[in-house]
Design an enzyme around this catalytic site. Structure first.
Site, PDB file in Angstrom:
ATOM      1  N   ASP A 165       4.560   1.270   4.096  1.00  0.00           N
ATOM      2  CA  ASP A 165       3.405   1.249   5.072  1.00  0.00           C
ATOM      3  C   ASP A 165       3.511   2.283   6.063  1.00  0.00           C
ATOM      4  OD1 ASP A 165       1.049   0.326   6.331  1.00  0.00           O
ATOM      5  OD2 ASP A 165       2.250  -1.090   7.694  1.00  0.00           O
TER       6      ASP A 165
ATOM      7  N   TYR B 288      -1.704   5.455  10.710  1.00  0.00           N
ATOM      8  CA  TYR B 288      -2.293   6.249   9.731  1.00  0.00           C
ATOM      9  C   TYR B 288      -3.806   6.085  10.113  1.00  0.00           C
ATOM     10  CZ  TYR B 288       1.881   7.399   6.895  1.00  0.00           C
ATOM     11  OH  TYR B 288       3.114   7.563   6.500  1.00  0.00           O
ATOM     12  N   GLY B 289      -4.245   4.879  10.393  1.00  0.00           N
ATOM     13  CA  GLY B 289      -5.715   4.531  10.310  1.00  0.00           C
ATOM     14  C   GLY B 289      -6.742   5.427  11.078  1.00  0.00           C
TER      15      GLY B 289
ATOM     16  N   ASN C  90      -3.656  -0.548   3.773  1.00  0.00           N
ATOM     17  CA  ASN C  90      -5.015  -0.385   3.244  1.00  0.00           C
ATOM     18  C   ASN C  90      -5.607   1.118   3.447  1.00  0.00           C
ATOM     19  OD1 ASN C  90      -4.563  -3.045   3.984  1.00  0.00           O
ATOM     20  ND2 ASN C  90      -6.380  -3.336   2.856  1.00  0.00           N
ATOM     21  N   THR C  91      -5.112   1.692   4.473  1.00  0.00           N
ATOM     22  CA  THR C  91      -5.783   3.223   4.798  1.00  0.00           C
ATOM     23  C   THR C  91      -5.035   4.086   3.649  1.00  0.00           C
ATOM     24  OG1 THR C  91      -5.392   2.823   7.065  1.00  0.00           O
ATOM     25  CG2 THR C  91      -5.431   5.056   6.287  1.00  0.00           C
TER      26      THR C  91
ATOM     27  N   GLU D 248       1.016  -4.890  17.319  1.00  0.00           N
ATOM     28  CA  GLU D 248       1.956  -4.189  17.444  1.00  0.00           C
ATOM     29  C   GLU D 248       2.659  -4.655  18.995  1.00  0.00           C
ATOM     30  OE1 GLU D 248       2.447  -0.391  15.756  1.00  0.00           O
ATOM     31  OE2 GLU D 248       2.285  -1.221  13.763  1.00  0.00           O
TER      32      GLU D 248
ATOM     33  N   CYS E 151      -6.698  -4.980   6.308  1.00  0.00           N
ATOM     34  CA  CYS E 151      -5.516  -3.979   6.901  1.00  0.00           C
ATOM     35  C   CYS E 151      -4.447  -5.133   6.740  1.00  0.00           C
ATOM     36  CB  CYS E 151      -5.816  -3.826   8.424  1.00  0.00           C
ATOM     37  SG  CYS E 151      -4.656  -3.104   9.091  1.00  0.00           S
ATOM     38  N   THR E 152      -3.316  -4.789   6.538  1.00  0.00           N
ATOM     39  CA  THR E 152      -2.123  -5.557   6.416  1.00  0.00           C
ATOM     40  C   THR E 152      -1.488  -6.160   7.607  1.00  0.00           C
ATOM     41  OG1 THR E 152      -0.643  -3.611   6.145  1.00  0.00           O
ATOM     42  CG2 THR E 152      -1.041  -5.014   4.080  1.00  0.00           C
ATOM     43  N   HIS E 153      -1.943  -5.427   8.782  1.00  0.00           N
ATOM     44  CA  HIS E 153      -1.703  -6.097   9.961  1.00  0.00           C
ATOM     45  C   HIS E 153      -2.482  -7.210  10.337  1.00  0.00           C
ATOM     46  CE1 HIS E 153       0.074  -2.166  11.170  1.00  0.00           C
ATOM     47  NE2 HIS E 153       0.642  -2.904  12.364  1.00  0.00           N
TER      48      HIS E 153
END
Lengths: 252, 252
Positions: free
Chosen positions: B6, B38-39, B70-71, B145, B177-179
């Site tokens: 990730d 990255y997004g 996901n990005t 985060e 989005c994995t977050h």
């Protein structure tokens, strides 16, 4: 020639102040947008990135470099001056420390900047009786980069972050991040009206005009980004009120 | 062996789901914390980073790679499969698309993911009559985060972002989005109770168990980060409810 760099686009507030005073001054700007933000990364990584950024500007011909990033100013100046002894560096912390007034001074910045304790050390070196109240505001940078500066949610977040500083009734508040002048309204509405707000770009330019006036000659104005994009050009153009066409920078 | 990567720590939600199902499964995790997020970067830069991340895992012995971002899943899968033809890749988008139900489906993600239109294309390929309502939520990643998931400001921001999706009365909402599973409470309180929430880690593991069961053997569990720090170890350990000691990864 002047070189100016930042982890991303926040350092454009320094460019804005420069252009406000010297509209045709020549400079090369570098924004490391491919790796932004720096403020929540480790000191070791920040130092490595700072050297790569400065090397790019030196190779483009910069003889004086404005470090328009508080995180780098807080953490990497020794490394930069050792690596590039022939280059004159200005950072954004000393000018802000000099411009603050009073015995109770608030400081806000990224987690790395506040964690470094650099403002507290410099303020206390000036006058050991100064009381410093510091607060990391790590969400301010993404809020500015999302152009959420004027949303009610942002005002609430600013109030939450600034509450400990407001309670202490400070005399000055140092904006210890080059992004923060862009959210001045939310910051002002979270703090007493009589507090002197110190923004680094203006304090920095005062010193550059004194100590490096010869670098303020007319010349080309170039904007480099490590991840140039239409979105970055749009934000930069809006902030600077002129057309910015970012060029790709390859660092090494 | 399984490799999982990730842009940062968000992909640990995939690790969490893996460990929940197969406590002793061996894997190598890579989080590119030195360049996160990255997004909001350009497709070209995201593709370059994805290849460097996968190369690291392949060189560590990974034969199956879970792209827990996901990005990257939205933008770089063709490039990854071309560059590493001997490696089996799973991404997080197709499983979520399969798990969504109904004719009106909401999708939230980073700006790059939503801008790619990949969910809309895949959902409409499944059934052209499906109506897709997409919304980029670029502040969610920094809020997670910063561990601000449960603050009232975050709930307000979630309500602002999700309002267009709530108004459309969707049947399912894909967390693209994995977050985002980490801020499920704020998301749930912004949307009707009857909406089916689809989170990618769970949908992904369903497919891995079917198609790559041989990779779920017991083995070492290693966590690499491009910018390891005590702060990252602390967040990872809290999320995974076990001690994580991140090792420095040098990419090339």
């Amino acid at each position: 020639m002047l070189g100016i760099f930042d982890s991303g686009i926040g350092g454009l507030t320094v460019v804005k102040e420069l252009l406000h005073r010297h509209e045709s001054a020549g400079f090369v700007y570098l924004g490391d947008t491919a790796r932004t933000p720096y403020g929540n990364k480790s000191p070791e990584t920040i130092r490595r990135y700072a050297v790569e950024d400065a090397r790019f500007l030196v190779e483009k011909g910069a003889t004086t470099i404005l470090v328009a990033c508080n995180t780098v100013s807080a953490i990497a100046m020794d490394q930069l001056r050792e690596t590039f002894p022939a280059t004159k560096f200005f950072e954004v912390i000393t000018p802000a420390v000099s411009a603050a007034v009073g015995k109770k001074i608030g400081v806000i910045g990224t987690r790395a900047t506040i964690g470094s304790g650099v403002y507290e050390r410099q303020l206390k070196a000036r006058d050991a009786a100064i009381q410093v109240i510091s607060q990391a505001c790590p969400l301010f940078v993404p809020l500015v980069e999302e152009n959420w500066m004027h949303k009610s949610e942002t005002k609430r977040i600013a109030r939450t972050y600034l509450e400990p500083i407001r309670r202490q009734q400070v005399d000055s508040l140092i904006l210890g991040c080059t992004h923060y002048p862009l959210m001045l309204d939310a910051i002002k509405s979270s703090i007493q009206k009589r507090v002197k707000i110190v923004d680094a770009p203006s304090a920095l330019l005062d010193i550059v005009e004194k100590e490096a006036a010869h670098e303020l000659a007319s010349g080309d104005q170039q904007y480099f980004f490590t991840d140039p994009s239409a979105a970055t050009d749009a934000i930069a153009s809006r902030w600077l009120e002129r057309t910015v066409n970012g060029i790709r920078a390859e660092l090494k």
